[in-house]
Design a protein around this motif. Structure first.
Motif, PDB file in Angstrom:
ATOM      1  N   ALA A   1      -4.035   5.970  -9.462  1.00 40.98           N
ATOM      2  CA  ALA A   1      -4.852   7.182  -9.549  1.00 40.98           C
ATOM      3  C   ALA A   1      -5.038   7.492 -11.029  1.00 40.98           C
ATOM      4  O   ALA A   1      -4.084   7.457 -11.788  1.00 40.98           O
ATOM      5  CB  ALA A   1      -4.144   8.326  -8.844  1.00 40.98           C
ATOM      6  N   SER A   2      -6.265   7.760 -11.457  1.00 40.45           N
ATOM      7  CA  SER A   2      -6.482   8.078 -12.861  1.00 40.45           C
ATOM      8  C   SER A   2      -6.609   9.585 -13.067  1.00 40.45           C
ATOM      9  O   SER A   2      -6.831  10.051 -14.161  1.00 40.45           O
ATOM     10  CB  SER A   2      -7.730   7.360 -13.380  1.00 40.45           C
ATOM     11  OG  SER A   2      -8.862   7.767 -12.650  1.00 40.45           O
ATOM     12  N   ILE A  31       0.844  -1.191   0.000  1.00 38.45           N
ATOM     13  CA  ILE A  31       0.000   0.000   0.000  1.00 38.45           C
ATOM     14  C   ILE A  31       0.883   1.245   0.000  1.00 38.45           C
ATOM     15  O   ILE A  31       1.798   1.366   0.815  1.00 38.45           O
ATOM     16  CB  ILE A  31      -0.929   0.016   1.230  1.00 38.45           C
ATOM     17  CG1 ILE A  31      -1.787  -1.253   1.243  1.00 38.45           C
ATOM     18  CG2 ILE A  31      -1.809   1.247   1.233  1.00 38.45           C
ATOM     19  CD1 ILE A  31      -2.501  -1.484   2.547  1.00 38.45           C
ATOM     20  N   SER A  32       0.610   2.177  -0.894  1.00 34.76           N
ATOM     21  CA  SER A  32       1.381   3.415  -0.973  1.00 34.76           C
ATOM     22  C   SER A  32       1.235   4.208   0.326  1.00 34.76           C
ATOM     23  O   SER A  32       0.136   4.286   0.890  1.00 34.76           O
ATOM     24  CB  SER A  32       0.869   4.248  -2.157  1.00 34.76           C
ATOM     25  OG  SER A  32       1.170   5.605  -1.951  1.00 34.76           O
ATOM     26  N   PRO A  33       2.327   4.805   0.802  1.00 34.21           N
ATOM     27  CA  PRO A  33       2.228   5.629   2.016  1.00 34.21           C
ATOM     28  C   PRO A  33       1.378   6.886   1.791  1.00 34.21           C
ATOM     29  O   PRO A  33       1.046   7.580   2.757  1.00 34.21           O
ATOM     30  CB  PRO A  33       3.680   5.991   2.322  1.00 34.21           C
ATOM     31  CG  PRO A  33       4.435   5.756   1.069  1.00 34.21           C
ATOM     32  CD  PRO A  33       3.698   4.710   0.297  1.00 34.21           C
ATOM     33  N   SER A  34       1.034   7.161   0.532  1.00 32.30           N
ATOM     34  CA  SER A  34       0.226   8.351   0.249  1.00 32.30           C
ATOM     35  C   SER A  34      -1.261   8.138   0.482  1.00 32.30           C
ATOM     36  O   SER A  34      -2.063   9.049   0.288  1.00 32.30           O
ATOM     37  CB  SER A  34       0.426   8.793  -1.199  1.00 32.30           C
ATOM     38  OG  SER A  34       1.782   8.853  -1.501  1.00 32.30           O
ATOM     39  N   PRO A  71      -6.827  15.275  -4.619  1.00 37.51           N
ATOM     40  CA  PRO A  71      -6.305  16.136  -3.545  1.00 37.51           C
ATOM     41  C   PRO A  71      -6.244  15.390  -2.215  1.00 37.51           C
ATOM     42  O   PRO A  71      -6.994  14.429  -2.002  1.00 37.51           O
ATOM     43  CB  PRO A  71      -7.312  17.283  -3.486  1.00 37.51           C
ATOM     44  CG  PRO A  71      -8.479  16.870  -4.264  1.00 37.51           C
ATOM     45  CD  PRO A  71      -8.114  15.717  -5.126  1.00 37.51           C
ATOM     46  N   ALA A  72      -5.361  15.832  -1.331  1.00 41.40           N
ATOM     47  CA  ALA A  72      -5.227  15.224  -0.013  1.00 41.40           C
ATOM     48  C   ALA A  72      -6.571  15.253   0.705  1.00 41.40           C
ATOM     49  O   ALA A  72      -7.310  16.236   0.614  1.00 41.40           O
ATOM     50  CB  ALA A  72      -4.179  15.972   0.803  1.00 41.40           C
ATOM     51  N   GLY A  73      -6.904  14.171   1.376  1.00 40.86           N
ATOM     52  CA  GLY A  73      -8.145  14.114   2.125  1.00 40.86           C
ATOM     53  C   GLY A  73      -9.304  13.518   1.356  1.00 40.86           C
ATOM     54  O   GLY A  73     -10.311  13.124   1.940  1.00 40.86           O
ATOM     55  N   GLN A  74      -9.177  13.442   0.014  1.00 41.92           N
ATOM     56  CA  GLN A  74     -10.280  12.903  -0.767  1.00 41.92           C
ATOM     57  C   GLN A  74     -10.263  11.371  -0.755  1.00 41.92           C
ATOM     58  O   GLN A  74      -9.203  10.752  -0.689  1.00 41.92           O
ATOM     59  CB  GLN A  74     -10.189  13.401  -2.207  1.00 41.92           C
ATOM     60  CG  GLN A  74     -11.525  13.377  -2.922  1.00 41.92           C
ATOM     61  CD  GLN A  74     -11.415  13.957  -4.320  1.00 41.92           C
ATOM     62  OE1 GLN A  74     -10.962  13.289  -5.243  1.00 41.92           O
ATOM     63  NE2 GLN A  74     -11.804  15.217  -4.474  1.00 41.92           N
ATOM     64  N   THR A 134      -3.599  10.777   1.667  1.00 39.36           N
ATOM     65  CA  THR A 134      -3.017  11.561   2.759  1.00 39.36           C
ATOM     66  C   THR A 134      -2.204  12.723   2.211  1.00 39.36           C
ATOM     67  O   THR A 134      -1.807  13.621   2.938  1.00 39.36           O
ATOM     68  CB  THR A 134      -2.099  10.693   3.638  1.00 39.36           C
ATOM     69  OG1 THR A 134      -1.149  10.041   2.796  1.00 39.36           O
ATOM     70  CG2 THR A 134      -2.906   9.640   4.379  1.00 39.36           C
ATOM     71  N   GLU A 135      -1.933  12.674   0.903  1.00 37.35           N
ATOM     72  CA  GLU A 135      -1.295  13.814   0.239  1.00 37.35           C
ATOM     73  C   GLU A 135      -1.803  13.837  -1.194  1.00 37.35           C
ATOM     74  O   GLU A 135      -2.465  12.895  -1.626  1.00 37.35           O
ATOM     75  CB  GLU A 135       0.232  13.671   0.281  1.00 37.35           C
ATOM     76  CG  GLU A 135       0.722  12.365  -0.317  1.00 37.35           C
ATOM     77  CD  GLU A 135       2.212  12.146  -0.109  1.00 37.35           C
ATOM     78  OE1 GLU A 135       2.730  12.580   0.933  1.00 37.35           O
ATOM     79  OE2 GLU A 135       2.834  11.549  -0.989  1.00 37.35           O
ATOM     80  N   GLU A 136      -1.489  14.883  -1.916  1.00 37.97           N
ATOM     81  CA  GLU A 136      -2.010  14.977  -3.274  1.00 37.97           C
ATOM     82  C   GLU A 136      -1.441  13.854  -4.141  1.00 37.97           C
ATOM     83  O   GLU A 136      -0.236  13.604  -4.147  1.00 37.97           O
ATOM     84  CB  GLU A 136      -1.662  16.337  -3.895  1.00 37.97           C
ATOM     85  CG  GLU A 136      -2.300  16.468  -5.273  1.00 37.97           C
ATOM     86  CD  GLU A 136      -2.153  17.859  -5.874  1.00 37.97           C
ATOM     87  OE1 GLU A 136      -2.147  18.834  -5.100  1.00 37.97           O
ATOM     88  OE2 GLU A 136      -2.042  17.939  -7.103  1.00 37.97           O
ATOM     89  N   LEU A 137      -2.331  13.159  -4.864  1.00 41.61           N
ATOM     90  CA  LEU A 137      -1.905  12.052  -5.711  1.00 41.61           C
ATOM     91  C   LEU A 137      -1.903  12.513  -7.160  1.00 41.61           C
ATOM     92  O   LEU A 137      -2.798  13.228  -7.592  1.00 41.61           O
ATOM     93  CB  LEU A 137      -2.854  10.866  -5.550  1.00 41.61           C
ATOM     94  CG  LEU A 137      -3.116  10.395  -4.108  1.00 41.61           C
ATOM     95  CD1 LEU A 137      -4.188   9.303  -4.096  1.00 41.61           C
ATOM     96  CD2 LEU A 137      -1.833   9.888  -3.474  1.00 41.61           C
ATOM     97  N   ARG A 138      -0.868  12.066  -7.886  1.00 45.05           N
ATOM     98  CA  ARG A 138      -0.809  12.473  -9.292  1.00 45.05           C
ATOM     99  C   ARG A 138      -1.347  11.342 -10.180  1.00 45.05           C
ATOM    100  O   ARG A 138      -1.286  10.166  -9.803  1.00 45.05           O
ATOM    101  CB  ARG A 138       0.626  12.845  -9.680  1.00 45.05           C
ATOM    102  CG  ARG A 138       1.587  11.742  -9.469  1.00 45.05           C
ATOM    103  CD  ARG A 138       3.022  12.065  -9.752  1.00 45.05           C
ATOM    104  NE  ARG A 138       3.838  11.052  -9.104  1.00 45.05           N
ATOM    105  CZ  ARG A 138       3.953   9.803  -9.510  1.00 45.05           C
ATOM    106  NH1 ARG A 138       3.320   9.401 -10.592  1.00 45.05           N
ATOM    107  NH2 ARG A 138       4.689   8.922  -8.847  1.00 45.05           N
TER     108      ARG A 138
END
Ligand code: ZN
Ligand code: ZN
Ligand code: ZN
Ligand code: ZN
Length: 724
Positions: free
Chosen positions: A474-475, A169-172, A479-482, A188-192
């Motif tokens: 992520a497609s 699992i990604s730490p993000s 944003p963080a929190g979503q 937990t942070e912005e994903l690209r």
């Protein structure tokens, strides 16, 4: 569940005594449901099942063995871009097509010959005979290995083969839990876009056979029945004709872990369907000891985090219907070892309260039949002695009971928790110079962690598979929190809002409140895009209504057309396109004539944004490509691409696939500049969804470097650039 058995059980349910029926209608727990069904199972039921099983004979047939040789040859791809560069420059684009057709990839040929030799040697040894050619004898002479004791079960072969990670699992992202969404993942942070969020190996996966649905290279002959690796020369099971593997190692692992039992049950599991097989395999992979432990925890003897427990124990809790959650789990850490992974699977919701009593009866009778057959074949003691490692006599009956309860639990869970493993496969139709990919389901699997992802009809992730490993990316920017969401099947671009919500309610028992559903609720949603029928009198777009007909909005016209009649016409056009596809290589003129008819009909019937218009264009492109008329093919495919973009969006994987096809056609048509542009577009889009190592992306990269070489070579050749 296979349809014949399901129909039989439905009929059996109608004939059920009122007492048993009432019991099942009360919504019993898993164990009690099983007891009722075991009591209900008659010898007549087993006779019917035996008859159905006989249709799926898994006896060895010598003719099957002969095929394998021919199959090895047929799997070559007649494409090699490095060779293509050489040919391009040598022959200055004069006769590229002929040259390509003769360029067999020699490296591949060498590899396959080496593998074949190894395989023949292996088979020779297994047979104990020096005659490598007499492989057909194997099925007859092989001693059923049911007698051998499974080897050390503590070391699953898949880990020894490569050091694969069971779950990563990604730490993000992180797991959160709340009352409305259950357990879920958030950023937990912005994903690209394209970022890998989660990778997990299936706890158990079962190949879905295609049988006669695909004559050439059906799933069951192409993929390893253990690890799903694609294989040119499968190593068959020594005892049955159904299972085959990529290697001797997989064959052995499968045998030791579960196939020793599956193989003896033979056609029975095929008659009962993939879910039954997956449920049984899950239990066998976990081992009865593990299962017993999980069962004890479930009944309250063990400790569960209290919050999760109350949700699971009380199916009336509103969380189930109001959220998209289909899971509840144990503990806050993500389990990475096989033991806690099984506990997580075991604790997935069975939705007993929401499933119809008829469905519970079907699952219960199926389970009872499997247990009965295991007992009849005398496999019970082996099952028990090897797994419980206890005195076999004292626990007989008890072992089968543990197996049965777990089996039924998993069967009930699978309706909501089965994950289809899909792959992009060459359709095999059309021209050998253009690979057309279709997405097909090759297996069904249980994933413990991926099951925590909630559903959205407009997901922000894409999933891909490599063998039994799922990768979630992520497609889009998240944003963080979503919340990180994936789609259980009903997708925005394929179904209207009402149809999606109905499907999700029926299969997953929740009312979808995703962004797309909230936005579209109360509107006709995709109907207004997908419907797109025209009035045959005045050509205006027909309006949808709740009733069984469409109405023309022009007041002077007011035509009313039955939906059924329109759908029937659409179906006919679709059928004709299908016929044209099959005729494209052998009878192109006939195919073109059919497609011309389709176009005329579509013109009066459908708006020009209708997906069927795109299908016609796509098929026309295929016919021209099969004739080597690349420029005409490209012209049609560009139109098809535009429609795919309208329907699925500029960032969709569907558009990526269409661009991939267009790139190949432009490449073959020597339209270097445009081919390069489209290749780069396709590569960007597909690597975002499927990762940089996907087979399509690798192919695109090879094409790109080839095209770049060409572009630089032809920069000095003024004759070439077609745009000048
Ligand atoms: Zn394998
Ligand atoms: Zn077998
Ligand atoms: Zn939705
Ligand atoms: Zn009209």
């Amino acid at each position: 569940m296979e349809s014949q058995w399901r129909r039989f059980c439905a009929d059996r349910w109608r004939r059920l005594g009122s007492r048993e029926r009432r019991q099942l209608e009360q919504g019993l727990g898993v164990g009690d449901t099983l007891s009722v069904c075991v009591g209900e199972l008659r010898s007549e039921d087993m006779a019917v099942l035996a008859q159905l099983s006989a249709q799926y004979s898994t006896q060895k047939d010598p003719r099957v063995e002969l095929d394998f040789k021919q199959r090895g040859n047929a799997l070559f791809k007649q494409k090699d871009y490095i060779q293509a560069v050489a040919s391009y420059s040598k022959e200055c684009l004069v006769d590229i097509e002929r040259a390509q057709a003769h360029n067999y990839p020699h490296e591949l040929l060498h590899k396959i010959l080496a593998r074949r030799t190894a395989c023949l040697q292996h088979l020779g040894q297994a047979d104990g005979a020096s005659d490598l050619g007499s492989r057909e004898k194997l099925g007859v002479t092989a001693v059923p290995r049911i007698q051998t004791k499974p080897t050390d079960r503590g070391a699953p072969c898949r880990q020894t083969k490569t050091s694969r990670i069971l779950c990563n699992i990604s730490p993000s992202i992180a797991v959160r839990s709340d009352s409305s969404r259950g357990r879920h993942f958030i950023a937990t942070e912005e994903l690209r876009p394209g970022q890998v969020l989660l990778q997990e190996e299936a706890f158990a996966a079962v190949l879905v056979p295609e049988g006669t649905r695909r004559e050439l290279f059906p799933n069951e002959d192409v993929y390893c029945h253990h690890c799903l690796e694609q294989t040119e020369l499968p190593v068959p099971c020594l005892t049955c004709s159904f299972s085959s593997y990529c290697s001797e190692l997989c064959q052995e692992c499968a045998w030791n872990q579960y196939h020793w039992l599956e193989c003896s049950l033979g056609g029975l599991l095929l008659a009962l369907g993939t879910f039954s097989q997956l449920a049984l395999r899950t239990v066998l992979l976990a081992g009865l000891q593990q299962v017993e432990k999980a069962e004890k925890l479930e009944s309250g003897a063990g400790q569960w985090p209290s919050g999760e427990c109350s949700v699971r124990m009380n199916p009336d809790h509103r969380v189930e219907l109001s959220s998209c959650s289909r899971t509840s789990g144990a503990g806050d850490e993500m389990p990475r070892d096989s033991q806690s992974r099984y506990q997580m699977i075991h604790s997935l919701l069975t939705h007993t309260k929401w499933q119809t009593p008829e469905h519970r009866f079907l699952c219960g009778l199926t389970t009872a039949a499997v247990c009965q057959e295991i007992r009849r074949m005398g496999l019970e003691s082996q099952l028990v002695s090897e797994w419980l490692e206890l005195d076999a006599v004292s626990v007989q009956g008890q072992g089968l009971r543990i197996l049965g309860v777990a089996l039924l639990r998993h069967l009930l869970q699978l309706g909501c928790n089965a994950q289809a493993i899909t792959t992009f496969r060459d359709t095999g139709v059309g021209h050998s110079h253009v690979t057309e990919m279709e997405e097909v389901r090759i297996a069904t699997a249980f994933y413990s962690t991926v099951s925590l992802l909630n559903h959205s009809c407009e997901p922000n992730t894409s999933i891909t598979f490599h063998n039994t490993t799922i990768t979630v990316r992520a497609s889009q920017h998240i944003p963080a929190g979503q919340e990180v969401l994936h789609c259980y099947g009903p997708h925005l671009s394929r179904m209207a809002v009402r149809a999606r919500q109905r499907a999700l309610r029926l299969q997953y028992f929740f009312h979808c409140q995703c962004t797309a559903c909230v936005r579209e609720e109360g509107t006709v949603g995709m109907d207004s895009v997908l419907g797109q029928f025209l009035c045959s009198h005045c050509g205006m777009e027909l309006q949808d209504s709740e009733e069984a007909h469409y109405t023309c909005p022009t007041s002077s016209c007011g035509l009313i057309i039955s939906k059924q009649a329109l759908f029937q016409q659409v179906k006919e056009v679709k059928g004709q396109i299908g016929v044209a596809r099959h005729l494209s290589t052998q009878h192109p003129d006939e195919a073109l004539r059919l497609l011309c008819e389709c176009q005329q009909l579509a013109h009066t019937l459908l708006s020009n944004r209708h997906p069927l218009q795109g299908e016609i264009e796509d098929c026309l492109a295929q016919v021209y490509a099969s004739q080597g008329n690349w420029l005409a093919a490209a012209q049609h495919l560009r139109k098809s691409k535009d429609l795919v973009q309208i329907r699925y969006g500029a960032q969709s994987v569907e558009l990526g696939k269409e661009l991939f096809k267009l790139a190949q056609i432009l490449f073959n048509g020597h339209v270097v500049d445009e081919a390069l542009t489209v290749t780069v577009q396709a590569e960007n889009l597909l690597s975002l969804h499927c990762g940089a190592e996907h087979e399509m992306v690798i192919e695109l990269r090879e094409m790109k470097s080839c095209l770049r070489t060409l572009a630089s070579q032809f920069a000095v050749s003024p004759n070439f650039n077609h745009k000048e």
